[in-house]
Structure formats: structure tokens, C-alpha cells
Design an enzyme around this catalytic site. Structure first.
Site, mmCIF file in Angstrom:
data_model
loop_
_atom_site.group_PDB
_atom_site.id
_atom_site.type_symbol
_atom_site.label_atom_id
_atom_site.label_comp_id
_atom_site.label_asym_id
_atom_site.label_seq_id
_atom_site.Cartn_x
_atom_site.Cartn_y
_atom_site.Cartn_z
ATOM 1 N N ASN A 87 0.805 -1.223 0.000
ATOM 2 C CA ASN A 87 0.000 0.000 0.000
ATOM 3 C C ASN A 87 0.838 1.274 0.000
ATOM 4 O O ASN A 87 0.354 2.327 -0.408
ATOM 5 C CB ASN A 87 -0.923 -0.011 1.229
ATOM 6 N N SER A 140 -3.898 2.111 -9.006
ATOM 7 C CA SER A 140 -4.726 3.310 -9.177
ATOM 8 C C SER A 140 -5.304 3.283 -10.583
ATOM 9 O O SER A 140 -4.695 2.730 -11.506
ATOM 10 C CB SER A 140 -3.885 4.580 -8.995
ATOM 11 N N TYR A 153 3.444 9.167 -11.338
ATOM 12 C CA TYR A 153 2.500 8.404 -10.524
ATOM 13 C C TYR A 153 1.765 7.380 -11.390
ATOM 14 O O TYR A 153 1.658 6.196 -11.034
ATOM 15 C CB TYR A 153 1.501 9.354 -9.873
ATOM 16 N N ALA A 154 1.277 7.827 -12.551
ATOM 17 C CA ALA A 154 0.559 6.931 -13.449
ATOM 18 C C ALA A 154 1.464 5.795 -13.919
ATOM 19 O O ALA A 154 1.056 4.631 -13.961
ATOM 20 C CB ALA A 154 0.021 7.717 -14.645
ATOM 21 N N ALA A 155 2.711 6.136 -14.267
ATOM 22 C CA ALA A 155 3.647 5.111 -14.730
ATOM 23 C C ALA A 155 3.956 4.108 -13.623
ATOM 24 O O ALA A 155 4.051 2.901 -13.868
ATOM 25 C CB ALA A 155 4.936 5.776 -15.218
ATOM 26 N N LYS A 157 2.023 3.227 -11.135
ATOM 27 C CA LYS A 157 0.869 2.374 -10.907
ATOM 28 C C LYS A 157 0.607 1.434 -12.081
ATOM 29 O O LYS A 157 0.135 0.309 -11.896
ATOM 30 C CB LYS A 157 -0.373 3.230 -10.609
#
Length: 255
Positions: A87, A140, A153-155, A157
Site C-alpha cells: 500500500n 490506481s 504516478y501513473a507510470a 501504478k
């Protein structure tokens, strides 16, 4: 479940504390790990100092720190470590043309992606000995759709999602299921990173939320924790490599 151990990383945060509480309610001995000892103490106090909660300081970006925490967990709670919830995560808004873009990206990738790799590598060995385990990664929807101003962040996740599918193939033969939960926009301390801070709590917020999310509200840590609790206690090992978007229908909310 009273003899089984569930490790939760980033346990002192919004998602982490809700997840720890649900796993305690199910009956796990919960090894709550976080980088911040003070916040771990606050977590224990917030949850009412339950007997099944055990706190450990751990840095997910450092393999030595994870190995030491694993040793302490085994020494205190035994080797029946059957659940890992990856997490721990951070977000830092960064844009391609920003001078701070690369330094911010490195931190996000180190915690979110490398941290998940590190913890899975160490704790899955305990599950392999038992021929049983449940690894649950908190991804996410940004890892599925992308996020402007949050490419790192997107990469990170997206990497977690692909790793979930890969580990599920590797560890499935050992009766270790690997799944992921991909929350949408949730009302945590990270909300202002995704939504204009001036909108939060404003009279127009509800209307905007309803235009984005069909169920008419942001997600909560309790929403995430409920799904994690199900995945942790689910008896079937046929639920493997699954990625669950938990977004209230957000993807089709504006169609």
C-alpha cells in the site's frame, strides 16, 4: 486467522489504517509497517491499541530495511505470513516541462514501484514455504488511464498492475494469488493532488462529483479496505492476476 500474519505497508496513511482495521476485524495478526514511527504510534492509538496490531518501522525503498523488518516480524509473530498488502505510495505533481519533474518522478517511482518490488521479493519467500499466500497491490485508475501532471504516478501504478499480472503467473503454482485494487479519486490527503483544492468543500463540489462519478461521491479508505479484506480472506486461488478498478463507475461517468 488468529495465527496468520498480514503485512501492510504504508499502514499509517489513510488507506493503510483502514486496511489494517479491516484485517484486524477478520482476525489477522497485522504487522503495520511505515517509515514514520510517530505516525505508527498514532495509528495504534487511533485503532484503540488492539492486541493483534504490531508496528514496525520500515523503508520500502531499502531492501535491507525490509529484510530486517521481516526478521523482526517472524521473531515476534512467527513465520505464518500469508498476506502482504503493498500500500505504501506517494504522489508528486510533476510536468514534463517543469525543472523539478525528474527529481519528483524518481521519488514517486522509487516508493510506488520499486518499493512494491522490494516487499514482494522479500515477503513472498515466506509464503512460498507455506505454499499459500495472498499479495494485494494498491494500484490506481491512473495506472490504467494516465494522469496529466502525474505521469510518474501513473507510470508507477501501471508498472504495479503489470507486475501484479506477472507475479500472479510466477507465484500461482505455489498457491500464492496476486491481485490489485485500482482506486479512483478517493477522499484522502492525496485528494488535492487530483482535484482543484478550491473545489473541495465548496458548494459546487457535489454537482461536479456527480458529473464525474455515477455513484455521486468520492471513494473512501473504507471502500478500498473492504475490497482488500475480501481479497485477503477469499479462499479460492482462482482469483489471480485480477485488477479491480474501484472507481464508482468513474470511467463512464461523463459519457
Amino acid at each position: 486467522m488468529s495465527q496468520q500474519v498480514a503485512v501492510v505497508t504504508g499502514a499509517a496513511g489513510g488507506f493503510g489504517s483502514a486496511i489494517a482495521r479491516v484485517l484486524l476485524d477478520i482476525g489477522y495478526q497485522v504487522a503495520a509497517t511505515d517509515l514514520n514511527a510517530e505516525r505508527l504510534a498514532q495509528l495504534a492509538e487511533r485503532l484503540g491499541q488492539p492486541a493483534g496490531l504490531h508496528t514496525f518501522v520500515m523503508d520500502v525503498t531499502q531492501e535491507a530495511s525490509i529484510s530486517e523488518a521481516a526478521r523482526q516480524i517472524e521473531q515476534r509473530l512467527g513465520a505464518t505470513l500469508t498476506v502482504l498488502v503493498n500500500n505504501a505510495g506517494v504522489i508528486e505533481r510533476s510536468f514534463c516541462l517543469s525543472e523539478r519533474g525528474l527529481s519528483g518522478a524518481a521519488r514517486v517511482l522509487n516508493v510506488n514501484l520499486l518499493g512494491t518490488f522490494n516487499c514482494t521479493a522479500v515477503f513472498s519467500r515466506y509464503m512460498a514455504r507455506l505454499k499459500y499466500g495472498r499479495i494485494i497491490n494498491i494500484a490506481s485508475v491512473a495506472g490504467i488511464w494516465g494522469a496529466a501532471g502525474g505521469s510518474a504516478y501513473a507510470a508507477s501504478k501501471a508498472g504495479v498492475i503489470s507486475a501484479t499480472e506477472s507475479w500472479g503467473r510466477e507465484l500461482g503454482p505455489l498457491n500464492i494469488s496476486v491481485t490489485a485494487v485500482a482506486p479512483g479519486i478517493c477522499k484522502t490527503e492525496m485528494l488535492s493532488q487530483f482535484v482543484d483544492p478550491h473545489m473541495i468543500g465548496s458548494p459546487g463540489e457535489e454537482k461536479i462529483v456527480r458529473s464525474i462519478v455515477p455513484v455521486g461521491r468520492w471513494g473512501t479508505p473504507d471502500d478500498v479496505a473492504e475490497v482488500v479484506g475480501f481479497l485477503a480472506s477469499c479462499k479460492t486461488n482462482y482469483l489471480n492476476t485480477t485488477v479491480i478498478p474501484l472507481d464508482g463507475g468513474m470511467r463512464v461517468g461523463t459519457l
